[in-house]
Design a protein around this motif. Structure first.
Motif, mmCIF file in Angstrom:
data_model
loop_
_atom_site.group_PDB
_atom_site.id
_atom_site.type_symbol
_atom_site.label_atom_id
_atom_site.label_comp_id
_atom_site.label_asym_id
_atom_site.label_seq_id
_atom_site.Cartn_x
_atom_site.Cartn_y
_atom_site.Cartn_z
ATOM 1 N N LEU A 35 0.825 -1.209 0.000
ATOM 2 C CA LEU A 35 0.000 0.000 0.000
ATOM 3 C C LEU A 35 0.858 1.258 0.000
ATOM 4 O O LEU A 35 0.556 2.236 -0.691
ATOM 5 N N LEU A 36 1.961 1.207 0.747
ATOM 6 C CA LEU A 36 2.819 2.386 0.841
ATOM 7 C C LEU A 36 3.503 2.669 -0.501
ATOM 8 O O LEU A 36 3.589 3.824 -0.929
ATOM 9 N N VAL A 37 3.959 1.615 -1.158
ATOM 10 C CA VAL A 37 4.581 1.812 -2.473
ATOM 11 C C VAL A 37 3.534 2.375 -3.442
ATOM 12 O O VAL A 37 3.817 3.285 -4.229
ATOM 13 N N GLY A 38 2.327 1.883 -3.330
ATOM 14 C CA GLY A 38 1.234 2.410 -4.161
ATOM 15 C C GLY A 38 1.025 3.898 -3.922
ATOM 16 O O GLY A 38 0.932 4.689 -4.865
ATOM 17 N N LEU A 39 1.004 4.288 -2.668
ATOM 18 C CA LEU A 39 0.789 5.706 -2.357
ATOM 19 C C LEU A 39 1.965 6.562 -2.810
ATOM 20 O O LEU A 39 1.790 7.697 -3.249
ATOM 21 N N ALA A 40 3.195 5.987 -2.697
ATOM 22 C CA ALA A 40 4.370 6.751 -3.135
ATOM 23 C C ALA A 40 4.282 7.004 -4.641
ATOM 24 O O ALA A 40 4.618 8.094 -5.123
ATOM 25 N N ALA A 41 3.802 5.992 -5.380
ATOM 26 C CA ALA A 41 3.636 6.169 -6.826
ATOM 27 C C ALA A 41 2.584 7.236 -7.104
ATOM 28 O O ALA A 41 2.749 8.100 -7.972
ATOM 29 N N TYR A 42 1.522 7.203 -6.327
ATOM 30 C CA TYR A 42 0.485 8.230 -6.484
ATOM 31 C C TYR A 42 1.075 9.615 -6.207
ATOM 32 O O TYR A 42 0.859 10.568 -6.958
ATOM 33 N N ALA A 43 1.844 9.722 -5.106
ATOM 34 C CA ALA A 43 2.398 11.020 -4.715
ATOM 35 C C ALA A 43 3.309 11.586 -5.805
ATOM 36 O O ALA A 43 3.401 12.802 -5.990
ATOM 37 N N PHE A 44 3.931 10.672 -6.541
ATOM 38 C CA PHE A 44 4.833 11.070 -7.630
ATOM 39 C C PHE A 44 4.083 11.850 -8.700
ATOM 40 O O PHE A 44 4.644 12.711 -9.378
ATOM 41 N N THR A 45 2.795 11.569 -8.862
ATOM 42 C CA THR A 45 2.019 12.212 -9.923
ATOM 43 C C THR A 45 1.512 13.592 -9.516
ATOM 44 O O THR A 45 0.952 14.317 -10.335
ATOM 45 N N LEU A 46 1.677 13.963 -8.259
ATOM 46 C CA LEU A 46 1.124 15.238 -7.811
ATOM 47 C C LEU A 46 1.933 16.410 -8.360
ATOM 48 O O LEU A 46 3.160 16.360 -8.386
ATOM 49 N N SER A 47 1.231 17.462 -8.743
ATOM 50 C CA SER A 47 2.008 18.604 -9.202
ATOM 51 C C SER A 47 2.482 19.349 -7.960
ATOM 52 O O SER A 47 1.732 19.572 -7.024
ATOM 53 N N GLY A 48 3.744 19.680 -7.971
ATOM 54 C CA GLY A 48 4.326 20.329 -6.788
ATOM 55 C C GLY A 48 5.101 19.362 -5.914
ATOM 56 O O GLY A 48 5.682 19.758 -4.910
ATOM 57 N N ALA A 49 5.098 18.075 -6.311
ATOM 58 C CA ALA A 49 5.777 17.074 -5.493
ATOM 59 C C ALA A 49 7.292 17.296 -5.444
ATOM 60 O O ALA A 49 7.937 16.982 -4.440
ATOM 61 N N GLU A 50 7.846 17.858 -6.517
ATOM 62 C CA GLU A 50 9.327 17.971 -6.591
ATOM 63 C C GLU A 50 9.902 18.700 -5.388
ATOM 64 O O GLU A 50 10.966 18.345 -4.888
ATOM 65 N N ALA A 51 9.199 19.734 -4.965
ATOM 66 C CA ALA A 51 9.725 20.499 -3.830
ATOM 67 C C ALA A 51 9.869 19.597 -2.611
ATOM 68 O O ALA A 51 10.828 19.714 -1.842
ATOM 69 N N GLY A 52 8.944 18.676 -2.444
ATOM 70 C CA GLY A 52 8.999 17.735 -1.319
ATOM 71 C C GLY A 52 10.195 16.813 -1.433
ATOM 72 O O GLY A 52 10.928 16.592 -0.466
ATOM 73 N N TYR A 53 10.403 16.275 -2.647
ATOM 74 C CA TYR A 53 11.557 15.383 -2.866
ATOM 75 C C TYR A 53 12.851 16.130 -2.603
ATOM 76 O O TYR A 53 13.784 15.620 -1.990
ATOM 77 N N GLN A 54 12.875 17.334 -3.109
ATOM 78 C CA GLN A 54 14.065 18.167 -2.969
ATOM 79 C C GLN A 54 14.435 18.307 -1.489
ATOM 80 O O GLN A 54 15.570 18.108 -1.073
ATOM 81 N N TYR A 55 13.409 18.613 -0.705
ATOM 82 C CA TYR A 55 13.636 18.832 0.718
ATOM 83 C C TYR A 55 14.078 17.549 1.423
ATOM 84 O O TYR A 55 14.964 17.546 2.271
ATOM 85 N N PHE A 56 13.428 16.456 1.031
ATOM 86 C CA PHE A 56 13.670 15.177 1.713
ATOM 87 C C PHE A 56 14.981 14.535 1.287
ATOM 88 O O PHE A 56 15.657 13.887 2.075
ATOM 89 N N LEU A 57 15.358 14.717 0.016
ATOM 90 C CA LEU A 57 16.435 13.913 -0.534
ATOM 91 C C LEU A 57 17.740 14.623 -0.874
ATOM 92 O O LEU A 57 18.733 13.966 -1.149
ATOM 93 N N SER A 58 17.760 15.953 -0.879
ATOM 94 C CA SER A 58 19.070 16.549 -1.181
ATOM 95 C C SER A 58 19.635 17.268 0.036
ATOM 96 O O SER A 58 19.190 18.340 0.403
#
Ligand code: PFF
Length: 458
Positions: free
Chosen positions: A195-218
């Motif tokens: 379920l979590l992998v499913g939701l992560a895939a869903y979250a990937f499609t959201l517009s504006g998600a990049e800022a979240g990845y940026q914060y979490f991963l760089s």
């Protein structure tokens, strides 16, 4: 067995009719043990605590330190608990008798007490999550998430949901290792992952998600270097909590395994899976937080209960996503709560001959009562959390590390090598790491917590 019978007149009827002492259970399969341990590790710590700790301590920089802490401190420490449990073949506290070091029972006792303490408010948060599953179905948190959280997080209804959460926890533990915990976690852990992998895939499609990845991963290394005094202890503390260390869970779970298992592999797989699920949770939470306008740093303990619902009102399929999200959190919380209850239940069953089902119900009732203040007033919950996670847990880990590193020492190396052919060289390296880096890091964490809790200036 006699100990229970002697006080039987003062106990509810039937509490001493146990057969488990003569016929101790084991896990049916190795994967059963691994999944139960992963179930314990994956919990509110991964989905509720990890994202807001990451946010509070600077995003990806925290994540980086956390990953290192899991590898160099968490994995050796989890092996330490495995060694105690498997060698003793009996639950915490009595394990130290079985290892001929009765003076060290206090370490087991501290762990058992700490777990009991922590479960009392962990279950209150679990109750909130139950509530949010229902609220996702009706969408009632969408209109004003902040006010909704305040209205449901404390009070009679929070007490009732805390009770419901404890009831399910008791319901699983009452059925024992194979029939309860192993069966339940075999379904729970794979469901969480899917379920979590499913939701992560869903979250990937959201517009504006990049800022979240940026914060979490760089990672912002400068930020890390200037704040390492706060970031490092927080990351070490999170690694210990996330791997369910300190409260004798891993001692207890390992007491039900066979001697021919390779503990290095088991520990590694458990830590890896736990980390994978934590990161995946971040890949769900941070894009959602980004959608509702960032502000990661202010998220705090209310993060997933306020910021996530705020985001849900703005994204496609919001309530369905909320339903699945809170369902995952609930399952994760339950599979951890059962491990905390099992520690105490198995102690009474193993050492005093208490009957499992009735003992589970009785202890569940006591934990429920202990959690009532936390469900009535959030300040109590924060106080219980501070004592449990910041003080009792690192202190118990520290004592365990000293016990394994210096008291058991060579016996510990022998035990960790058992069933681990081809990994021989790792035994002494492991002991060395326990005596140096693990010991120092945990000692530092305890010292800082004491300073913080007593308000002493650093
Ligand atoms: N590891 C659990 C989590 O991350 O939510 C919490 C926990 C469970 C900590 C059991 C300690 C423990 F003994």
């Amino acid at each position: 067995k006699r100990a229970c019978s002697r006080i039987a007149p003062f106990l509810p009827p039937g509490l001493c009719d146990s057969t488990e002492m003569t016929d101790r259970e084991t896990w049916a399969t190795r994967i059963g043990f691994i999944l139960a341990s992963v179930g314990s590790a994956v919990g509110l710590g991964n989905i509720w605590r990890f994202p807001y700790q990451t946010a509070e301590f600077g995003g990806a920089a925290f994540l980086l330190v956390y990953l290192v802490a899991v590898l160099v401190i968490g994995v050796p420490a989890i092996l330490g608990e495995f060694v105690i449990g498997r060698r003793a073949d009996i639950s915490a506290i009595s394990a130290f008798d079985a290892l001929d070091r009765p003076g060290w029972r206090i370490v087991g006792a501290l762990g058992v007490f700490g777990g009991f303490w922590t479960l009392s408010y962990y279950s209150v948060v679990g109750g909130w999550v139950f509530r949010y599953i229902g609220a996702s179905a009706t969408g009632s948190y969408l209109e004003s998430p902040g006010a909704y959280f305040i209205s449901v997080s404390a009070g009679p209804e929070a007490v009732a949901f805390h009770g419901a959460f404890m009831l399910v926890t008791v319901g699983i533990v009452a059925f024992g290792i194979r029939g309860g915990i192993e069966k339940a976690t075999k379904v729970m852990v794979p469901s969480i992952v899917l379920l979590l992998v499913g939701l992560a895939a869903y979250a990937f499609t959201l517009s504006g998600a990049e800022a979240g990845y940026q914060y979490f991963l760089s990672p912002d290394i400068d930020l890390l270097l200037s704040n390492y005094q706060t970031v490092v202890p927080a990351a070490v503390g999170q690694a210990l909590f996330s791997l369910s260390l300190g409260f004798a869970v891993m001692i207890t779970y390992a007491s039900y395994i066979d001697d021919d298992e390779n503990l290095f592999i088991d520990g590694g797989v458990i830590a890896l899976t736990n980390t994978f699920i934590g990161i995946t949770a971040g890949l769900v939470v941070f894009p959602l937080l980004a959608v509702q306008g960032g502000g990661y740093g202010e998220a705090g303990p209310g993060a997933i209960f306020v910021s996530i619902p705020t985001a849900l009102s703005e994204v496609p399929f919001g309530t369905a996503v909320g339903f699945v999200f809170f369902l995952i959190v609930a399952v994760a919380a339950l599979s951890s709560a059962i491990s905390l209850l099992e520690v105490v239940v198995s102690y009474l069953v193993d050492s005093y001959g208490f009957e499992r089902r009735r003992t589970s119900v009785l202890l569940g009732g006591i934990v429920f009562a202990l959690g009532v203040p936390s469900a009535t007033e959030t300040a109590w919950l924060e106080w219980f959390d501070a004592i449990g996670v910041n003080l009792l847990l690192p202190l118990a880990v520290l004592l365990t590390v000293v016990f394994v590193g210096w008291v058991l020492a060579d016996d510990a190396v022998e035990e960790v090598r058992r069933g681990a052919d081809g990994f021989d060289a790792l035994g002494p390296i492991w002991l060395w790491s326990i005596r140096s880096i693990v010991f120092l890091a945990v000692l530092g964490t305890v010292a800082l917590s004491v300073f913080e809790l007593t308000g002493a200036p650093l």
